[in-house]
Design a protein around this motif. Structure first.
Motif, PDB file in Angstrom:
ATOM      1  N   GLY B  15       0.870  -1.157   0.000  1.00  0.00           N
ATOM      2  CA  GLY B  15       0.000   0.000   0.000  1.00  0.00           C
ATOM      3  C   GLY B  15       0.908   1.208   0.000  1.00  0.00           C
ATOM      4  O   GLY B  15       2.070   1.098   0.362  1.00  0.00           O
ATOM      5  N   LYS B  16       0.359   2.321  -0.425  1.00  0.00           N
ATOM      6  CA  LYS B  16       1.222   3.492  -0.534  1.00  0.00           C
ATOM      7  C   LYS B  16       1.818   3.868   0.814  1.00  0.00           C
ATOM      8  O   LYS B  16       2.909   4.402   0.899  1.00  0.00           O
ATOM      9  CB  LYS B  16       0.429   4.672  -1.098  1.00  0.00           C
ATOM     10  N   LEU B  21       4.173   3.036   7.960  1.00  0.00           N
ATOM     11  CA  LEU B  21       3.722   3.102   9.353  1.00  0.00           C
ATOM     12  C   LEU B  21       4.550   2.175  10.232  1.00  0.00           C
ATOM     13  O   LEU B  21       4.730   2.424  11.422  1.00  0.00           O
ATOM     14  CB  LEU B  21       2.256   2.670   9.468  1.00  0.00           C
ATOM     15  N   LEU B  22       5.014   1.099   9.627  1.00  0.00           N
ATOM     16  CA  LEU B  22       5.710   0.079  10.407  1.00  0.00           C
ATOM     17  C   LEU B  22       6.980   0.627  11.049  1.00  0.00           C
ATOM     18  O   LEU B  22       7.337   0.263  12.174  1.00  0.00           O
ATOM     19  CB  LEU B  22       6.054  -1.091   9.477  1.00  0.00           C
ATOM     20  N   PHE B  23       7.657   1.531  10.354  1.00  0.00           N
ATOM     21  CA  PHE B  23       8.971   1.965  10.832  1.00  0.00           C
ATOM     22  C   PHE B  23       8.921   2.779  12.107  1.00  0.00           C
ATOM     23  O   PHE B  23       9.647   2.468  13.058  1.00  0.00           O
ATOM     24  CB  PHE B  23       9.742   2.644   9.712  1.00  0.00           C
ATOM     25  N   PRO B  24       8.060   3.812  12.162  1.00  0.00           N
ATOM     26  CA  PRO B  24       7.958   4.512  13.441  1.00  0.00           C
ATOM     27  C   PRO B  24       7.543   3.558  14.564  1.00  0.00           C
ATOM     28  O   PRO B  24       8.015   3.689  15.692  1.00  0.00           O
ATOM     29  CB  PRO B  24       6.855   5.553  13.202  1.00  0.00           C
ATOM     30  N   GLY B  42       2.882  14.062   4.845  1.00  0.00           N
ATOM     31  CA  GLY B  42       2.072  13.931   3.642  1.00  0.00           C
ATOM     32  C   GLY B  42       0.869  13.029   3.793  1.00  0.00           C
ATOM     33  O   GLY B  42      -0.040  13.061   2.973  1.00  0.00           O
ATOM     34  N   ILE B  43       0.843  12.226   4.841  1.00  0.00           N
ATOM     35  CA  ILE B  43      -0.299  11.324   4.991  1.00  0.00           C
ATOM     36  C   ILE B  43      -1.502  12.096   5.507  1.00  0.00           C
ATOM     37  O   ILE B  43      -1.365  13.024   6.315  1.00  0.00           O
ATOM     38  CB  ILE B  43       0.029  10.120   5.914  1.00  0.00           C
ATOM     39  N   THR B  44      -2.680  11.748   5.002  1.00  0.00           N
ATOM     40  CA  THR B  44      -3.898  12.388   5.481  1.00  0.00           C
ATOM     41  C   THR B  44      -4.495  11.537   6.597  1.00  0.00           C
ATOM     42  O   THR B  44      -4.158  10.364   6.744  1.00  0.00           O
ATOM     43  CB  THR B  44      -4.948  12.520   4.358  1.00  0.00           C
ATOM     44  N   GLN B  45      -5.411  12.147   7.340  1.00  0.00           N
ATOM     45  CA  GLN B  45      -6.037  11.402   8.432  1.00  0.00           C
ATOM     46  C   GLN B  45      -6.759  10.185   7.914  1.00  0.00           C
ATOM     47  O   GLN B  45      -6.694   9.107   8.491  1.00  0.00           O
ATOM     48  CB  GLN B  45      -7.025  12.308   9.162  1.00  0.00           C
ATOM     49  N   SER B  50      -7.221   4.397   7.643  1.00  0.00           N
ATOM     50  CA  SER B  50      -7.528   3.182   6.890  1.00  0.00           C
ATOM     51  C   SER B  50      -6.352   2.207   6.898  1.00  0.00           C
ATOM     52  O   SER B  50      -6.549   0.995   7.026  1.00  0.00           O
ATOM     53  CB  SER B  50      -7.951   3.534   5.467  1.00  0.00           C
ATOM     54  N   GLN B  51      -5.133   2.738   6.792  1.00  0.00           N
ATOM     55  CA  GLN B  51      -3.981   1.845   6.775  1.00  0.00           C
ATOM     56  C   GLN B  51      -3.771   1.197   8.144  1.00  0.00           C
ATOM     57  O   GLN B  51      -3.423   0.023   8.234  1.00  0.00           O
ATOM     58  CB  GLN B  51      -2.719   2.607   6.349  1.00  0.00           C
TER      59      GLN B  51
END
Lengths: 121, 121
Positions: B15-16, B21-24, B42-45, B50-51
């Motif tokens: 997924g884009k 998310l996994l790294f933080p 750059g990520i939106t809420q 959703s991710q």
DNA sequence: TGGTATAGTATACAAAAGGAAACTATAGGG
DNA sequence: CCCTATAGTTTCCTTTTGTATACTATACCA
């Protein structure tokens, strides 16, 4: 471990069809266009072409054109492409473990739902 | 090695934004929603939500809600999620090698183009 | 003259993913 | 009474992907 490098790796193999092309190419030294198409049910010519081009751009797949009519084009995994094998192997293993994990989790959820049902009854 | 299992593995992390998310979450025991949002420019809420939900569905991420106002929700990598680390490691390594490979390939192409230019001159 | 085969392109359309912005709930503070 | 903060949801719009179908070139065969 760098998120950016993981991104590089993923870009090379991700796509609805891209990694599906890799498998027939792992099992056959060379494959022709229509041969690949037959191996991958549901893929359209446009998708097959575009995904092969992307794999070629990443130098994972080699394209060899014979100056013949009717045309003959052979695709094969490049040496660099073969360096992906250990990763695909690992992903396959993890994928199986993951599927098993989700399956047992879901079974437990069903059990719990039944318990709750009894408690409320 | 099975194409289908590789597919399972890829679905979990592709997924884009998902793998970003996994790294933080690897570097912090727990993270709150807005904390993650700040870490991922750059990520939106909508996308973040959703991710995260998809990662949760795959049991890679754990979501803990505190009954407070204003709300407090903590996200963390699940034990199962941690089993991804070796794969991410390997992908990171391959990604670096791949980038290097493409870089030298492109350099060679530029050299060849120059040669051709001289030959034609 | 028309059909076959191969490896594609081109065009038009449908579906899915992603982005921007507004809206929600509610306790506490001023 | 309004503002702040958090963790979202909703709506609408754009971009990206993917599908379906028709079309191309050209040697060989009947």
């Amino acid at each position: 471990m760098s998120e950016c490098q993981v991104n590089n790796a993923l870009e090379a193999i991700v796509g609805k069809w891209k990694h599906k092309l890799l498998f027939p190419l792992l099992n056959n030294e060379t494959m022709r266009f229509n041969e690949l198409k037959r191996e991958i049910p549901g893929i359209t010519q446009k998708m097959l072409t575009s995904q092969l081009r992307e794999l070629e751009d990443h130098d994972l797949v080699t394209r060899k054109v014979y100056a013949q009519i009717p045309p003959k084009v052979e695709y094969s995994l490049s040496e660099h492409g073969k360096s992906l094998i250990p990763i695909l192997d690992m992903m396959s293993e993890w994928g199986a473990a993951h599927a098993a994990h989700l399956a047992t989790r879901n079974e437990e959820q069903i059990k719990n739902t039944r318990k709750e049902g009894k408690e409320h009854a």
